[in-house]
Design a protein around this motif. Sequence first.
Motif, PDB file in Angstrom:
ATOM      1  N   ASP A 146       0.820  -1.214   0.000  1.00  0.00           N
ATOM      2  CA  ASP A 146       0.000   0.000   0.000  1.00  0.00           C
ATOM      3  C   ASP A 146       0.853   1.264   0.000  1.00  0.00           C
ATOM      4  O   ASP A 146       0.684   2.160   0.811  1.00  0.00           O
ATOM      5  N   ASN A 147       1.813   1.319  -0.936  1.00  0.00           N
ATOM      6  CA  ASN A 147       2.602   2.518  -1.203  1.00  0.00           C
ATOM      7  C   ASN A 147       2.621   2.737  -2.713  1.00  0.00           C
ATOM      8  O   ASN A 147       1.690   2.302  -3.410  1.00  0.00           O
ATOM      9  N   MET A 148       3.654   3.368  -3.227  1.00  0.00           N
ATOM     10  CA  MET A 148       3.758   3.611  -4.670  1.00  0.00           C
ATOM     11  C   MET A 148       5.163   3.291  -5.177  1.00  0.00           C
ATOM     12  O   MET A 148       5.706   3.958  -6.037  1.00  0.00           O
ATOM     13  N   PHE A 149       5.753   2.239  -4.619  1.00  0.00           N
ATOM     14  CA  PHE A 149       7.122   1.866  -4.954  1.00  0.00           C
ATOM     15  C   PHE A 149       7.233   1.190  -6.315  1.00  0.00           C
ATOM     16  O   PHE A 149       6.272   0.616  -6.836  1.00  0.00           O
ATOM     17  N   SER A 150       8.448   1.222  -6.875  1.00  0.00           N
ATOM     18  CA  SER A 150       8.858   0.306  -7.938  1.00  0.00           C
ATOM     19  C   SER A 150      10.033  -0.481  -7.379  1.00  0.00           C
ATOM     20  O   SER A 150      10.595  -0.117  -6.346  1.00  0.00           O
ATOM     21  N   VAL A 151      10.413  -1.588  -8.065  1.00  0.00           N
ATOM     22  CA  VAL A 151      11.296  -2.550  -7.382  1.00  0.00           C
ATOM     23  C   VAL A 151      12.634  -2.748  -8.080  1.00  0.00           C
ATOM     24  O   VAL A 151      12.715  -2.768  -9.289  1.00  0.00           O
ATOM     25  N   PRO A 152      13.728  -2.911  -7.297  1.00  0.00           N
ATOM     26  CA  PRO A 152      15.032  -3.267  -7.855  1.00  0.00           C
ATOM     27  C   PRO A 152      15.318  -4.756  -7.632  1.00  0.00           C
ATOM     28  O   PRO A 152      14.438  -5.529  -7.279  1.00  0.00           O
ATOM     29  N   ASP A 153      16.560  -5.129  -7.771  1.00  0.00           N
ATOM     30  CA  ASP A 153      17.008  -6.496  -7.526  1.00  0.00           C
ATOM     31  C   ASP A 153      17.130  -6.720  -6.019  1.00  0.00           C
ATOM     32  O   ASP A 153      17.887  -6.038  -5.338  1.00  0.00           O
TER      33      ASP A 153
ATOM     34  N   ASN B 172       1.228  -1.677  -5.013  1.00  0.00           N
ATOM     35  CA  ASN B 172       2.206  -0.660  -5.363  1.00  0.00           C
ATOM     36  C   ASN B 172       2.192  -0.473  -6.871  1.00  0.00           C
ATOM     37  O   ASN B 172       1.150  -0.654  -7.513  1.00  0.00           O
ATOM     38  N   ALA B 173       3.325  -0.115  -7.436  1.00  0.00           N
ATOM     39  CA  ALA B 173       3.422   0.092  -8.891  1.00  0.00           C
ATOM     40  C   ALA B 173       4.571  -0.727  -9.463  1.00  0.00           C
ATOM     41  O   ALA B 173       5.230  -0.306 -10.403  1.00  0.00           O
ATOM     42  N   PHE B 174       4.818  -1.919  -8.911  1.00  0.00           N
ATOM     43  CA  PHE B 174       5.921  -2.743  -9.369  1.00  0.00           C
ATOM     44  C   PHE B 174       5.617  -3.363 -10.730  1.00  0.00           C
ATOM     45  O   PHE B 174       4.486  -3.681 -11.045  1.00  0.00           O
ATOM     46  N   GLY B 175       6.663  -3.604 -11.487  1.00  0.00           N
ATOM     47  CA  GLY B 175       6.528  -4.261 -12.769  1.00  0.00           C
ATOM     48  C   GLY B 175       7.265  -3.498 -13.851  1.00  0.00           C
ATOM     49  O   GLY B 175       7.837  -2.431 -13.593  1.00  0.00           O
ATOM     50  N   PRO B 176       7.272  -4.005 -15.092  1.00  0.00           N
ATOM     51  CA  PRO B 176       6.520  -5.191 -15.509  1.00  0.00           C
ATOM     52  C   PRO B 176       7.213  -6.519 -15.245  1.00  0.00           C
ATOM     53  O   PRO B 176       6.601  -7.567 -15.342  1.00  0.00           O
TER      54      PRO B 176
ATOM     55  N   LYS C 243      -1.837  -6.959  -6.832  1.00  0.00           N
ATOM     56  CA  LYS C 243      -2.266  -5.593  -7.146  1.00  0.00           C
ATOM     57  C   LYS C 243      -1.086  -4.706  -7.549  1.00  0.00           C
ATOM     58  O   LYS C 243      -0.875  -3.626  -6.998  1.00  0.00           O
ATOM     59  N   ASN C 244      -0.303  -5.192  -8.504  1.00  0.00           N
ATOM     60  CA  ASN C 244       0.789  -4.421  -9.063  1.00  0.00           C
ATOM     61  C   ASN C 244       0.672  -4.413 -10.585  1.00  0.00           C
ATOM     62  O   ASN C 244      -0.436  -4.579 -11.115  1.00  0.00           O
ATOM     63  N   ARG C 245       1.797  -4.238 -11.279  1.00  0.00           N
ATOM     64  CA  ARG C 245       1.767  -4.133 -12.742  1.00  0.00           C
ATOM     65  C   ARG C 245       2.699  -5.143 -13.397  1.00  0.00           C
ATOM     66  O   ARG C 245       3.249  -4.892 -14.460  1.00  0.00           O
ATOM     67  N   PHE C 246       2.884  -6.287 -12.749  1.00  0.00           N
ATOM     68  CA  PHE C 246       3.720  -7.320 -13.333  1.00  0.00           C
ATOM     69  C   PHE C 246       3.039  -7.875 -14.582  1.00  0.00           C
ATOM     70  O   PHE C 246       1.840  -8.168 -14.572  1.00  0.00           O
ATOM     71  N   ARG C 247       3.825  -8.060 -15.623  1.00  0.00           N
ATOM     72  CA  ARG C 247       3.240  -8.468 -16.902  1.00  0.00           C
ATOM     73  C   ARG C 247       3.918  -9.712 -17.470  1.00  0.00           C
ATOM     74  O   ARG C 247       3.248 -10.594 -17.978  1.00  0.00           O
ATOM     75  N   PHE C 248       5.237  -9.779 -17.422  1.00  0.00           N
ATOM     76  CA  PHE C 248       5.915 -10.915 -18.013  1.00  0.00           C
ATOM     77  C   PHE C 248       5.719 -12.163 -17.161  1.00  0.00           C
ATOM     78  O   PHE C 248       5.234 -12.089 -16.037  1.00  0.00           O
ATOM     79  N   GLY C 249       6.084 -13.318 -17.692  1.00  0.00           N
ATOM     80  CA  GLY C 249       5.734 -14.590 -17.088  1.00  0.00           C
ATOM     81  C   GLY C 249       6.304 -14.823 -15.701  1.00  0.00           C
ATOM     82  O   GLY C 249       7.226 -14.147 -15.245  1.00  0.00           O
TER      83      GLY C 249
END
Length: 374
Positions: free
Chosen positions: A69-76, A91-95, A111-117
């Motif tokens: 429940d934030n607005m993060f994007s993700v690293p390694d 959050n806003a992680f992805g794709p 509830k993020n924006r992951f798209r690839f497999g």
Amino acid sequence: MDSFVKALVKLSDLKVLTLVSLGLWGPLPGKVSRLVSLEILNMSSNSLYGTIPRELSSVTGLQTLVLDDNMFSVPDLSSLTNLQELDLEDNAFGPRFPRLGNKLVRLVLGKNRFRFGIPSELSSCYQLEWLDLSFNRFVGPFPPSLLSLPSITYTNIADNKLTGMLFENTSCNVEIEFVDLSSNFFTGQSPSCLSDSKDRVSLYARNCLAIGKENQHPLPFCDNEALAVGILLHDKKSKTSKVPLAMAITGGILVGIVVLGLVVTFVRRSNPDKTTKKPTTRLIVEKASTVYTSKLRSDARYMSQTTNLGALGLPAYQTFSLEELEIATNNFDTTAFMGEGSQGQMYRGRLKDGTFVAIRCLKMKKSHSTQRFT
């Protein structure tokens, strides 16, 4: 945030830091990694944004990271080899799927924006008990091995675009208590090992399974979606320069971006009393392709306002985004299904302005060219 964290890092022996629903705002400073003894970090339900600082990976003793429940994007995060609980929901992680260690016990990416497999490496997380990938945009096949992980008890992959055939004899962990496969594009049979009991809940609605229950799409619906995913994955293996084209083709084959029925309607409305020779549908499509191919390649969900092609001698017409057509057909609900012909499935829909339209989902194959698609 910067001055706040600067004060916190003076507590060098701090092991548990919980800052939930405090209205914290801004990016998380990298200096949080100075809390070298940290084992649990919970900053859920704030307004933090940007990337999770890469420096956090140096806190190797971190076992629980909760940033939902934030607005993060993700690293390694693969350097966090001792991480056991990761909650990044809403959050806003992805794709792309994050790189993770294999000691996870609880993984929540819903509830993020992951798209690839879903990566095959996830099947090596033998301690994983709780997996939630729901409400994303995952495409490609679902690895059935995730149902048979030795510790798994909860799996939720609902509301994605995952494909593949399920088999009645699929194996799964006998201790699994909850499985939600709803709203994907699965075909075949429901695994017998997931049959409902007083100790287990299994959900399958809005797939194309032959299970004799309601709320299943007709089989051709999922076959077409699987074809779209196949084209995306095939092109993904090609040069990176072809990725935008693959996305354009994938988005387009789900629905007919150029609705031929609308073109005819607009032609008739704009020329009700004229008997001059009108260009054929084929001519309209061929000429339009020269104008829009580059735009469609760069953005598969491209949407324009009504476009005036007077310079080409064509009547004005409008293109629509996939989201608009999903709304018009209630996400291509079976009640909107009109039938299927040699060119694909036909659905009835209603636009926001009240106009009734027919929407055709084109049948495409990997061998089809871009020109054929356009």
